[in-house]
Design a protein around this motif. Sequence first.
Motif, mmCIF file in Angstrom:
data_model
loop_
_atom_site.group_PDB
_atom_site.id
_atom_site.type_symbol
_atom_site.label_atom_id
_atom_site.label_comp_id
_atom_site.label_asym_id
_atom_site.label_seq_id
_atom_site.Cartn_x
_atom_site.Cartn_y
_atom_site.Cartn_z
ATOM 1 N N LYS A 173 -4.594 -8.804 -8.135
ATOM 2 C CA LYS A 173 -4.458 -7.374 -7.890
ATOM 3 C C LYS A 173 -2.978 -7.032 -8.098
ATOM 4 O O LYS A 173 -2.129 -7.450 -7.305
ATOM 5 N N GLY A 212 -4.568 5.610 -11.313
ATOM 6 C CA GLY A 212 -4.911 7.024 -11.396
ATOM 7 C C GLY A 212 -3.898 7.827 -12.188
ATOM 8 O O GLY A 212 -4.256 8.665 -13.022
ATOM 9 N N VAL A 272 -11.489 10.967 0.178
ATOM 10 C CA VAL A 272 -12.844 10.867 -0.359
ATOM 11 C C VAL A 272 -13.708 10.172 0.690
ATOM 12 O O VAL A 272 -13.458 9.023 1.054
ATOM 13 N N LEU A 289 9.094 -1.414 -2.060
ATOM 14 C CA LEU A 289 9.060 -1.672 -0.607
ATOM 15 C C LEU A 289 9.780 -2.979 -0.269
ATOM 16 O O LEU A 289 10.356 -3.124 0.818
ATOM 17 N N LEU A 290 9.764 -3.927 -1.198
ATOM 18 C CA LEU A 290 10.491 -5.189 -0.949
ATOM 19 C C LEU A 290 11.979 -4.925 -0.807
ATOM 20 O O LEU A 290 12.660 -5.581 -0.006
ATOM 21 N N GLN A 294 5.230 1.307 -5.003
ATOM 22 C CA GLN A 294 5.095 0.244 -3.998
ATOM 23 C C GLN A 294 6.011 -0.976 -4.203
ATOM 24 O O GLN A 294 6.479 -1.558 -3.215
ATOM 25 N N ALA A 298 -9.993 4.740 -8.702
ATOM 26 C CA ALA A 298 -8.705 4.032 -8.663
ATOM 27 C C ALA A 298 -8.100 4.162 -7.262
ATOM 28 O O ALA A 298 -6.930 4.527 -7.107
ATOM 29 N N PRO A 299 -8.889 3.862 -6.216
ATOM 30 C CA PRO A 299 -8.385 4.051 -4.851
ATOM 31 C C PRO A 299 -7.630 2.844 -4.300
ATOM 32 O O PRO A 299 -7.255 2.855 -3.126
ATOM 33 N N GLY A 300 -7.447 1.817 -5.123
ATOM 34 C CA GLY A 300 -6.740 0.630 -4.636
ATOM 35 C C GLY A 300 -7.546 -0.112 -3.583
ATOM 36 O O GLY A 300 -8.771 0.052 -3.460
ATOM 37 N N GLY A 348 -2.607 6.621 -7.501
ATOM 38 C CA GLY A 348 -1.688 5.478 -7.518
ATOM 39 C C GLY A 348 -1.411 5.084 -8.963
ATOM 40 O O GLY A 348 -1.442 5.930 -9.866
ATOM 41 N N VAL A 349 -1.167 3.806 -9.191
ATOM 42 C CA VAL A 349 -0.790 3.349 -10.534
ATOM 43 C C VAL A 349 -1.904 3.657 -11.544
ATOM 44 O O VAL A 349 -1.677 4.313 -12.564
ATOM 45 N N ARG A 372 -5.692 11.122 -0.872
ATOM 46 C CA ARG A 372 -5.488 11.514 0.523
ATOM 47 C C ARG A 372 -4.009 11.563 0.877
ATOM 48 O O ARG A 372 -3.635 12.107 1.928
ATOM 49 N N GLY A 401 -6.921 15.176 -0.276
ATOM 50 C CA GLY A 401 -7.978 14.963 0.709
ATOM 51 C C GLY A 401 -8.543 13.560 0.606
ATOM 52 O O GLY A 401 -8.352 12.869 -0.405
#
Length: 382
Positions: free
Chosen positions: A298, A13, A77, A45-46, A42, A102-104, A10-11, A35, A75
């Motif tokens: 966040k 990572g 984790v 999305l708005l 993101q 950095a999985p959010g 994501g951001v 994954r 994959g």
Amino acid sequence: MADVVIIGGGVGGLVAAKRLRRALGTRHRLTVIDRAAEHLFQPSLLWVADGSRRPAGLSRPLTRLNRRGTSFHLGNVDAVDPVARRVHVGSAAIPYDFLLLAPGAELRPDLLPGLEQGGHNLYTTAGATAIDAELAHLKGGRVVVLVASMPFKCPAAPYEAAMLIEARLRARGVRSQFDVAVYTPEPLPMPVAGPALGAAVREMLAMQHVDYFPGQTAASVDPAARTVTFASGTVAPYDLLVYIPPHSVPSFAVDAGLAPANGWVTVDPATFATPTERVWAVGDVTGVKLANGKFLPKAGVFARAEAEVVAANIGSLLTGETPTATFDGRGACFIETGDGRAGYATGEFYSVPDPNVRPRPVARRWHWVKVLIEQSWFALWL
Ligand SMILES: Cc1cc2nc3c(=O)[nH]c(=O)nc-3n(C[C@H](O)[C@H](O)[C@H](O)COP(=O)(O)OP(=O)(O)OC[C@H]3O[C@@H](n4cnc5c(N)ncnc54)[C@H](O)[C@@H]3O)c2cc1C
């Protein structure tokens, strides 16, 4: 040769991967595990929900990382073993010398009874697309934007969603047939940023006749009756329910002892090192307590800045230099109001005793700055 592994493309990572790839050259291995096969921008999305974007243009394949010498591993984790220094992804055990989490945050709509069946998740592509479809056809009724629980990423998003929806209905010429309302457990909009910003956002909502119900913690949703029941006893009827789901820390972080079950990964607020040797964490997975007792929001703007710091410091460690990079707590936020306009605020969140946040008046130029960030995102990072 060292193995540097990043969990999450994501951001945080992606920014860390780009910076580390340059710093490590070909001497060290860099692996990004995600994954999802694609990185999704993101914030847009708005604009999917309000009908001004199509989802197709908002993601890019993470296999693009391979072009620049980073290995992308697709994959989930399942586990991290900080003693053996391995990341478990299905049957694969990926070794690391340096690990960045950095999985959010996990989106958990299942944690509020009836939510998934009763509404549309603003934070997924499918949910935002469904909101757009409903807004195109609904003839009238009550649109409820619901913050299911706290914390949640992008503190401005529920307010932006309500104002963008309001503007969309006005543009369709059907505004008078609708009520638009926001229900949230927060005592005021974006409380970490202080009362001045909260008042400014309330003013924006009032200008667009969006009803605001703070201090409301949802207890359940009844999809058949189309109502949300709150802990206070209030029952809110709706015709369209747009929700921000509960967030939680990924279970692998808890299992590895990197986060408490009901909390977030603890980090040094300057370096984003965790207490576990050779493990760092950035972005939404972290919990950074500020001087006023509230938590750093966040948001992608912070994930990005934190990732720059961690990448610089891991790079220094690998070249035998002393790591010196630190995060200063600065960030900025856009608040889309519809009609091609937005508010903007900058802040120093590490200020004592409270964050120092400066809101700017709503203007067309802030909307266009946000569009510029969107349009340059993939060219910069993937
Ligand atoms: C509608 C919306 C609007 C927003 N607007 C803004 C804005 O205007 N400004 C702003 O600053 N921020 C905004 N944000 C917030 C911003 O997108 C997030 O704060 C940011 O993406 C966090 O970055 P991250 O790297 O921590 O996590 P993410 O970007 O969410 O990335 C996490 C990655 O980890 C992967 N992952 C998770 N768990 C696993 C696992 N077990 N195994 C493998 N992979 C895993 C995920 O698939 C994902 O790709 C918005 C968010 C939304 C939803």
